[in-house]
Design a protein around this motif. Structure first.
Motif, PDB file in Angstrom:
ATOM      1  N   LEU A   7       0.788  -1.288  -0.031  1.00  9.54           N
ATOM      2  CA  LEU A   7      -0.002   0.032  -0.108  1.00  9.54           C
ATOM      3  C   LEU A   7       1.048   1.253  -0.060  1.00  9.54           C
ATOM      4  CD1 LEU A   7      -2.771   1.278   0.130  1.00  9.54           C
ATOM      5  CD2 LEU A   7      -2.589   1.233   2.597  1.00  9.54           C
ATOM      6  N   SER A   8       2.036   1.361   0.628  1.00  5.36           N
ATOM      7  CA  SER A   8       2.823   2.349   0.723  1.00  5.36           C
ATOM      8  C   SER A   8       3.185   2.623  -0.901  1.00  5.36           C
ATOM      9  CB  SER A   8       3.781   2.235   1.794  1.00  5.36           C
ATOM     10  OG  SER A   8       3.305   1.839   3.007  1.00  5.36           O
ATOM     11  N   VAL A   9       3.916   1.582  -1.256  1.00  3.81           N
ATOM     12  CA  VAL A   9       4.518   1.986  -2.512  1.00  3.81           C
ATOM     13  C   VAL A   9       3.402   2.290  -3.500  1.00  3.81           C
ATOM     14  CG1 VAL A   9       5.430   0.590  -4.493  1.00  3.81           C
ATOM     15  CG2 VAL A   9       6.167   0.018  -2.291  1.00  3.81           C
ATOM     16  N   ALA A  10       2.301   1.816  -3.580  1.00  3.82           N
ATOM     17  CA  ALA A  10       1.094   2.058  -4.297  1.00  3.82           C
ATOM     18  C   ALA A  10       0.789   3.747  -4.271  1.00  3.82           C
ATOM     19  CB  ALA A  10      -0.128   1.471  -4.224  1.00  3.82           C
ATOM     20  N   VAL A  11       0.632   3.971  -2.707  1.00  2.00           N
ATOM     21  CA  VAL A  11       0.378   5.542  -2.551  1.00  2.00           C
ATOM     22  C   VAL A  11       1.654   6.417  -3.127  1.00  2.00           C
ATOM     23  CG1 VAL A  11       0.236   7.295  -0.663  1.00  2.00           C
ATOM     24  CG2 VAL A  11      -0.943   5.105  -0.638  1.00  2.00           C
ATOM     25  N   SER A  12       2.766   5.941  -2.636  1.00  2.96           N
ATOM     26  CA  SER A  12       4.018   6.741  -3.262  1.00  2.96           C
ATOM     27  C   SER A  12       3.888   7.051  -4.843  1.00  2.96           C
ATOM     28  CB  SER A  12       5.367   6.089  -2.679  1.00  2.96           C
ATOM     29  OG  SER A  12       5.227   6.000  -1.402  1.00  2.96           O
ATOM     30  N   THR A  13       3.579   6.136  -5.628  1.00  3.67           N
ATOM     31  CA  THR A  13       3.627   6.014  -6.854  1.00  3.67           C
ATOM     32  C   THR A  13       2.473   6.957  -7.231  1.00  3.67           C
ATOM     33  OG1 THR A  13       4.477   3.546  -7.155  1.00  3.67           O
ATOM     34  CG2 THR A  13       3.341   4.710  -8.961  1.00  3.67           C
ATOM     35  N   LEU A  14       1.295   6.891  -6.616  1.00  8.12           N
ATOM     36  CA  LEU A  14       0.271   7.852  -7.016  1.00  8.12           C
ATOM     37  C   LEU A  14       0.754   9.265  -6.619  1.00  8.12           C
ATOM     38  CD1 LEU A  14      -2.869   5.923  -5.620  1.00  8.12           C
ATOM     39  CD2 LEU A  14      -2.249   6.357  -8.252  1.00  8.12           C
ATOM     40  N   LEU A  15       1.301   9.523  -5.708  1.00 12.13           N
ATOM     41  CA  LEU A  15       1.754  10.756  -5.420  1.00 12.13           C
ATOM     42  C   LEU A  15       2.661  11.547  -6.339  1.00 12.13           C
ATOM     43  CD1 LEU A  15       2.210  10.457  -1.479  1.00 12.13           C
ATOM     44  CD2 LEU A  15       0.342  11.925  -2.687  1.00 12.13           C
ATOM     45  N   LEU A  16       3.705  10.442  -6.790  1.00 10.08           N
ATOM     46  CA  LEU A  16       4.643  10.913  -7.942  1.00 10.08           C
ATOM     47  C   LEU A  16       4.010  11.156  -9.173  1.00 10.08           C
ATOM     48  CD1 LEU A  16       7.490   8.330  -6.911  1.00 10.08           C
ATOM     49  CD2 LEU A  16       7.593  10.824  -6.713  1.00 10.08           C
ATOM     50  N   THR A  25       4.540  16.097 -17.408  1.00 16.63           N
ATOM     51  CA  THR A  25       5.936  15.944 -17.470  1.00 16.63           C
ATOM     52  C   THR A  25       6.129  14.629 -16.447  1.00 16.63           C
ATOM     53  OG1 THR A  25       6.259  17.449 -15.878  1.00 16.63           O
ATOM     54  CG2 THR A  25       6.530  18.192 -18.120  1.00 16.63           C
ATOM     55  N   PRO A  26       6.968  13.547 -16.781  1.00 15.86           N
ATOM     56  CA  PRO A  26       7.235  12.753 -15.972  1.00 15.86           C
ATOM     57  C   PRO A  26       7.850  13.033 -14.602  1.00 15.86           C
ATOM     58  CG  PRO A  26       8.798  12.725 -17.549  1.00 15.86           C
ATOM     59  CD  PRO A  26       7.744  13.631 -17.833  1.00 15.86           C
ATOM     60  N   PRO A  27       7.589  12.653 -13.510  1.00 15.43           N
ATOM     61  CA  PRO A  27       8.306  13.244 -11.999  1.00 15.43           C
ATOM     62  C   PRO A  27       9.597  12.308 -12.079  1.00 15.43           C
ATOM     63  CG  PRO A  27       6.672  10.899 -11.788  1.00 15.43           C
ATOM     64  CD  PRO A  27       6.455  11.359 -13.162  1.00 15.43           C
ATOM     65  N   ALA A  28      10.660  13.141 -11.515  1.00 14.79           N
ATOM     66  CA  ALA A  28      11.906  12.749 -11.444  1.00 14.79           C
ATOM     67  C   ALA A  28      11.823  11.658 -10.350  1.00 14.79           C
ATOM     68  CB  ALA A  28      12.751  14.025 -10.861  1.00 14.79           C
ATOM     69  N   MET A  29      12.818  10.509 -10.583  1.00 11.00           N
ATOM     70  CA  MET A  29      12.689   9.476  -9.632  1.00 11.00           C
ATOM     71  C   MET A  29      14.280   9.318  -9.351  1.00 11.00           C
ATOM     72  SD  MET A  29      10.136   6.673 -11.337  1.00 11.00           S
ATOM     73  CE  MET A  29      10.328   5.645  -9.714  1.00 11.00           C
ATOM     74  N   THR A  30      14.679   9.080  -8.205  1.00  9.49           N
ATOM     75  CA  THR A  30      15.863   8.823  -7.448  1.00  9.49           C
ATOM     76  C   THR A  30      16.197   7.464  -8.017  1.00  9.49           C
ATOM     77  OG1 THR A  30      15.111   7.946  -5.358  1.00  9.49           O
ATOM     78  CG2 THR A  30      15.425  10.185  -5.477  1.00  9.49           C
ATOM     79  N   PRO A  31      17.511   7.043  -8.029  1.00  6.36           N
ATOM     80  CA  PRO A  31      18.058   5.818  -8.529  1.00  6.36           C
ATOM     81  C   PRO A  31      17.528   4.746  -7.636  1.00  6.36           C
ATOM     82  CG  PRO A  31      20.086   7.228  -8.577  1.00  6.36           C
ATOM     83  CD  PRO A  31      18.591   8.217  -7.805  1.00  6.36           C
ATOM     84  N   GLU A  32      17.260   4.917  -6.241  1.00  6.69           N
ATOM     85  CA  GLU A  32      16.504   4.079  -5.160  1.00  6.69           C
ATOM     86  C   GLU A  32      15.250   3.897  -5.639  1.00  6.69           C
ATOM     87  OE1 GLU A  32      18.347   6.914  -4.589  1.00  6.69           O
ATOM     88  OE2 GLU A  32      20.160   5.982  -3.671  1.00  6.69           O
ATOM     89  N   MET A  37      10.906   0.300  -7.994  1.00  7.04           N
ATOM     90  CA  MET A  37       9.872   0.027  -9.031  1.00  7.04           C
ATOM     91  C   MET A  37      10.270  -1.119  -9.950  1.00  7.04           C
ATOM     92  SD  MET A  37       6.866   1.593 -10.050  1.00  7.04           S
ATOM     93  CE  MET A  37       7.030   3.408  -9.497  1.00  7.04           C
ATOM     94  N   GLU A  38      11.292  -1.196 -10.281  1.00  9.88           N
ATOM     95  CA  GLU A  38      12.028  -2.526 -10.919  1.00  9.88           C
ATOM     96  C   GLU A  38      11.722  -3.692 -10.299  1.00  9.88           C
ATOM     97  OE1 GLU A  38      15.764  -1.533 -12.458  1.00  9.88           O
ATOM     98  OE2 GLU A  38      15.233   0.113 -13.813  1.00  9.88           O
ATOM     99  N   ALA A  39      12.006  -3.490  -8.720  1.00 10.95           N
ATOM    100  CA  ALA A  39      11.936  -4.696  -8.369  1.00 10.95           C
ATOM    101  C   ALA A  39      10.375  -5.352  -8.026  1.00 10.95           C
ATOM    102  CB  ALA A  39      12.529  -4.608  -6.903  1.00 10.95           C
ATOM    103  N   TYR A  40       9.433  -4.044  -8.082  1.00  9.98           N
ATOM    104  CA  TYR A  40       8.234  -4.599  -7.980  1.00  9.98           C
ATOM    105  C   TYR A  40       7.505  -5.101  -9.179  1.00  9.98           C
ATOM    106  CZ  TYR A  40       7.148  -3.278  -2.986  1.00  9.98           C
ATOM    107  OH  TYR A  40       7.061  -3.359  -1.534  1.00  9.98           O
ATOM    108  N   GLN A  41       7.974  -4.650 -10.297  1.00  8.81           N
ATOM    109  CA  GLN A  41       7.495  -5.115 -11.403  1.00  8.81           C
ATOM    110  C   GLN A  41       7.907  -6.254 -11.944  1.00  8.81           C
ATOM    111  OE1 GLN A  41       8.911  -1.794 -14.274  1.00  8.81           O
ATOM    112  NE2 GLN A  41       7.187  -0.564 -13.935  1.00  8.81           N
ATOM    113  N   LYS A  42       9.235  -6.748 -11.531  1.00  8.49           N
ATOM    114  CA  LYS A  42       9.653  -7.984 -11.686  1.00  8.49           C
ATOM    115  C   LYS A  42       9.041  -9.179 -10.726  1.00  8.49           C
ATOM    116  CE  LYS A  42      14.226 -10.614 -11.551  1.00  8.49           C
ATOM    117  NZ  LYS A  42      15.690 -10.690 -11.111  1.00  8.49           N
ATOM    118  N   ALA A  43       8.665  -8.566  -9.582  1.00  9.01           N
ATOM    119  CA  ALA A  43       8.056  -9.628  -8.659  1.00  9.01           C
ATOM    120  C   ALA A  43       6.533  -9.813  -9.177  1.00  9.01           C
ATOM    121  CB  ALA A  43       8.091  -8.808  -7.184  1.00  9.01           C
TER     122      ALA A  43
END
Length: 199
Positions: A7-16, A25-32, A37-43
């Motif tokens: 839920l935290s990841v989903a909320v963070s994604t929506l906020l971004l 314009t796409p939001p700026a994402m830190t490397p972390e 995001m890539e880890a959740y997509q792979k999972a």
């Protein structure tokens, strides 16, 4: 805990994403954040193991053998099962109807593969219980599997483990076996179900 994390990841994604919708314009994402995001997509991406589960879809006729005491002959009942993929081909839903000790019986299970743990998993609940069995195990390419499941014993109220195996004798016939502790605490065979897929 897992639900809170997701839920935290989903909320963070929506906020971004919010500013992106407003500004196009796409939001700026830190490397972390990108790595997360890539880890959740792979999972969450179905893979080869989920394709193996999908190959089990269909309607089956069952022969259910149940051992109610060690050394005693089993009772035998007919049944049916339907299996189909849900959640975008990530999870297989199984629904069973049969009889148990002369009473109508129905059950429902979920079967999946967790990309994070690298393990197959299952859940089971039915009309003879208000509890839930959760199992985890491994399968080979032919879907010969060994699982360990845990549920709460109605008599002792304590967690009880069962060992379950599955094997395919041909492309349309699966044999499921379940073992648990007998009266002396030693493992004994409790159930065998033969699944025969209809044409």
């Amino acid at each position: 805990m897992q639900r809170t994390t997701l839920l935290s990841v989903a909320v963070s994604t929506l906020l971004l994403a919010g500013p992106a919708f407003a500004q196009d314009t796409p939001p700026a994402m830190t490397p972390e954040m990108q790595a997360m995001m890539e880890a959740y997509q792979k999972a969450g991406t179905p893979g080869m193991e989920h394709g193996r589960l999908a190959s089990m879809a269909g309607t089956y006729d069952l022969v259910v053998k149940s051992w109610h005491a060690p050394g005693a002959p089993p009772s035998t009942d007919p049944g049916t099962a339907t299996r189909r993929m849900i959640l975008g081909n990530r999870v297989m839903l199984e629904e069973v109807t049969s009889q148990m000790m002369g009473q109508p019986f129905s059950g429902q299970g979920l079967h999946g593969f967790d990309n994070v743990t690298g393990k197959y998993w299952g859940t089971w609940n039915d009309s003879m219980s208000t509890g839930l069995m959760v199992s985890e195990g491994t399968c080979d390419a032919e879907l010969t599997c060994t699982y360990t499941g845990t549920h709460h014993d109605p008599v002792t109220k304590q967690p009880q483990s069962s060992r379950m195996t599955t094997r395919w004798t041909d492309k349309n016939t699966e044999v499921f076996e379940m073992y648990g502790p007998g009266p002396d605490g030693r493992e004994t065979k409790m159930m065998e179900i033969t699944y025969k897929r209809r044409p």
